[in-house]
Structures are given as structure tokens and as C-alpha cells.
Design a protein around this motif. Structure first.
Motif, PDB file in Angstrom:
ATOM      1  N   LEU A 171      -3.857 -12.378  -4.425  1.00 29.00           N
ATOM      2  CA  LEU A 171      -2.660 -12.784  -5.160  1.00 29.00           C
ATOM      3  C   LEU A 171      -2.582 -12.171  -6.561  1.00 29.00           C
ATOM      4  N   LYS A 172      -3.640 -11.524  -7.008  1.00 34.02           N
ATOM      5  CA  LYS A 172      -3.611 -10.799  -8.274  1.00 34.02           C
ATOM      6  C   LYS A 172      -2.864  -9.476  -8.150  1.00 34.02           C
ATOM      7  N   PHE A 223       1.229  -5.077  -2.257  1.00 32.01           N
ATOM      8  CA  PHE A 223       0.330  -4.750  -1.155  1.00 32.01           C
ATOM      9  C   PHE A 223       1.181  -4.016  -0.125  1.00 32.01           C
ATOM     10  N   ALA A 224       0.970  -2.716  -0.007  1.00 27.54           N
ATOM     11  CA  ALA A 224       1.745  -1.894   0.919  1.00 27.54           C
ATOM     12  C   ALA A 224       0.879  -1.519   2.114  1.00 27.54           C
ATOM     13  N   MET A 225       1.411  -1.751   3.304  1.00 26.44           N
ATOM     14  CA  MET A 225       0.705  -1.435   4.547  1.00 26.44           C
ATOM     15  C   MET A 225       1.490  -0.339   5.269  1.00 26.44           C
ATOM     16  N   ILE A 227      -5.291 -15.636   3.340  1.00 26.14           N
ATOM     17  CA  ILE A 227      -5.665 -14.648   2.324  1.00 26.14           C
ATOM     18  C   ILE A 227      -4.507 -14.295   1.390  1.00 26.14           C
ATOM     19  N   GLY A 228      -3.459 -15.065   1.400  1.00 32.27           N
ATOM     20  CA  GLY A 228      -2.369 -14.872   0.461  1.00 32.27           C
ATOM     21  C   GLY A 228      -1.226 -13.989   0.936  1.00 32.27           C
ATOM     22  N   LEU A 229      -1.245 -13.573   2.192  1.00 33.72           N
ATOM     23  CA  LEU A 229      -0.185 -12.695   2.691  1.00 33.72           C
ATOM     24  C   LEU A 229       1.187 -13.360   2.669  1.00 33.72           C
ATOM     25  N   THR A 289       7.105 -13.497  -2.328  1.00 35.06           N
ATOM     26  CA  THR A 289       7.387 -13.033  -3.692  1.00 35.06           C
ATOM     27  C   THR A 289       7.694 -11.532  -3.714  1.00 35.06           C
ATOM     28  N   ASN A 290       8.045 -10.982  -2.536  1.00 36.93           N
ATOM     29  CA  ASN A 290       8.457  -9.581  -2.392  1.00 36.93           C
ATOM     30  C   ASN A 290       7.401  -8.580  -2.855  1.00 36.93           C
ATOM     31  N   ARG A 291       6.131  -8.937  -2.661  1.00 39.27           N
ATOM     32  CA  ARG A 291       5.043  -8.036  -3.037  1.00 39.27           C
ATOM     33  C   ARG A 291       4.315  -7.473  -1.814  1.00 39.27           C
ATOM     34  N   LEU A 292       4.750  -7.859  -0.616  1.00 36.68           N
ATOM     35  CA  LEU A 292       4.160  -7.361   0.625  1.00 36.68           C
ATOM     36  C   LEU A 292       5.140  -6.370   1.232  1.00 36.68           C
ATOM     37  N   HIS A 293       4.676  -5.152   1.469  1.00 39.08           N
ATOM     38  CA  HIS A 293       5.553  -4.081   1.921  1.00 39.08           C
ATOM     39  C   HIS A 293       5.070  -3.512   3.255  1.00 39.08           C
TER      40      HIS A 293
END
Length: 180
Positions: free
Chosen positions: A93-94, A98-100, A142-144, A150-154
Motif C-alpha cells: 500500500l506504500k 502497481f502495474a502488471m 496483500i492490498g490489491l 484507489t486507481n493505483r492498480l493497472h
């Protein structure tokens, strides 16, 4: 801080490299299934787990109990055990992003969908479900889920086989978006 994964095995693998997931050949499918069955026999043996990194990614969806008890890497890193390591989630979460990146023609990772944390519907090895339907997401081990909300997972895709991408793709879609 950004994390970029290129074709990583996030939920693990359950198949042989270069064995297509949806082959049109019954013979090839049968051979790949036989090799998978052979891997199931030895993948969780301690000697193999301690010496062969690929075995540490083996995730048998038909025997979750054995996977959880005998696989030394994937269950831990995905926080799948009964005692959740809150540091894993806190560290994830820091991240700012996170782009996959999944490779459309990946022949190394089976199922290819695991590059986006997708996995098999529990108890079988045919139907795949997206990350959002997995326990790792729903229970946010794990925070996914929080990263996603929060639009931080891509979720990104690129043509090509495992880790095969153009310099232009990398510059445009990774460096310019996440590393500048």
C-alpha cells in the motif's frame, strides 16, 4: 514508488512452459496434461522445493491443501496462510502504482491470466476467474483491492511472448507513465 511486473507469476503456475492453454491438438493437450500430472507428483517434495525455483511457483488448484502446506514461496508471498503478515499489505500500500503487464501470446506462464492475479475458480482447473473474484482480492490479503479502489492498480497487455516487448512499448507504457 512504483512496481512494474512483466509477466510475473502472481498466483503461481499450473502448466508446462510452451504448452498452449487452448491448443487445437488433442495429442499436444494430452502430452501437456501428462507432464502436468508428473510435475504434480514431485513439485511439492521438499528436496525439489529447496532446489528448483520453478517448483516454488507451482500451484495445484486441485489440491490447495498440499499447495498451502508444502509450497515454500507462493503461499507466503501471496499471504495465503491462516496468519496474515500485515507487513506485506502495508508495504504494497506504500506504492503509488502497481502495474502488471500480461503478454498476449505468453507460452511460459500457465495460466497466462495469473500475470494479472487471475486464477482458477476454486476446486477445478478449467474455468479462470479475474482477480476481483479471488479470495486474495476479496479479503485484500496483500492490498490489491485497496490499490484497485484507489486507481493505483493497472492491468496492461502487450503483444508477444513472455518478456518480448519493443523498446518503444517499454518507453511509452512503462517509463513515461510510471517511472518519470
Amino acid at each position: 514508488k512504483n512496481l512494474i511486473t512483466l509477466g510475473g507469476q502472481h498466483q503461481g503456475v499450473f502448466g508446462m512452459p510452451r504448452c498452449p492453454e487452448d491448443s487445437k491438438s488433442k495429442t499436444l493437450d494430452a502430452l501437456c496434461d501428462m507432464m502436468r500430472d508428473m510435475l504434480n507428483i514431485g513439485a511439492y517434495v521438499k528436496f525439489v522445493q529447496d532446489r528448483l525455483v520453478q517448483a516454488e511457483y507451482w500451484h495445484d488448484p486441485l489440491d490447495e491443501k498440499k499447495y498451502l502446506s508444502d509450497c515454500i514461496f507462493m503461499p507466503d508471498i501471496n499471504n495465503e496462510g491462516p496468519n496474515k503478515n500485515q507487513t506485506y499489505k502495508a508495504n504494497m500500500l506504500k506504492l503509488q502504482n502497481f502495474a502488471m503487464i500480461m503478454f498476449e501470446n505468453d507460452t511460459m506462464v500457465t495460466p497466462r491470466f495469473s500475470e494479472w492475479f487471475g486464477w482458477y475458480r476454486p476446486g477445478q482447473d478449467k474455468e479462470l476467474i479475474p482477480l476481483q473474484e479471488t479470495a486474495i482480492y476479496k479479503e485484500d490479503w496483500i492490498g490489491l483491492k485497496e490499490l484497485d479502489q484507489t486507481n493505483r492498480l493497472h492491468f496492461m497487455e502487450t503483444p508477444g511472448n513472455h518478456l518480448q516487448f519493443t523498446k518503444e512499448y517499454f518507453i511509452e507504457n512503462v517509463i513515461n507513465k510510471f517511472l518519470k
